[in-house]
Design a protein around this motif. Structure first.
Motif: not given
Length: 97
Positions: A19-22, A56-61, A70-74
């Protein structure tokens, strides 16, 4: 010894990395197109998509939270919408010329 917990943690790590790669691919792709392309395709503006995908990238990292937070899913859904709807529309603009 492989336990169920170790297996589950391994699977979650793989899913999180995919998901990070996507999200990274979608973010980089959003930077490649000009603002005029987004307007011509009738999609959200380039700054809007870049901010959404960058957040989205920053939230995951930064926050992590696993792939089902939830945020990651959104933001994952936003990245898939970009890749499934916006990117093909932008690509079709360049093929018509």
């Amino acid at each position: 010894m492989l336990t169920v917990m170790n297996f589950e943690m391994g699977v979650m790590l793989v899913v999180e990395l995919v998901l990070l790669a996507v999200k990274l691919f979608a973010f980089i792709s959003s930077l490649m197109w000009s603002a005029e392309h987004y307007t011509a395709a009738g999609k959200l503006t380039k700054p809007a998509w870049t901010i959404i995908l960058g957040l989205g990238l920053a939230v995951q990292l930064i926050l992590g939270g696993g792939p089902i937070g939830l945020l990651n899913l959104v933001f994952t859904i936003a990245a898939f919408v970009y890749l499934a709807d916006v990117r093909p529309a932008l690509t079709n603009l360049t093929r018509r010329r």
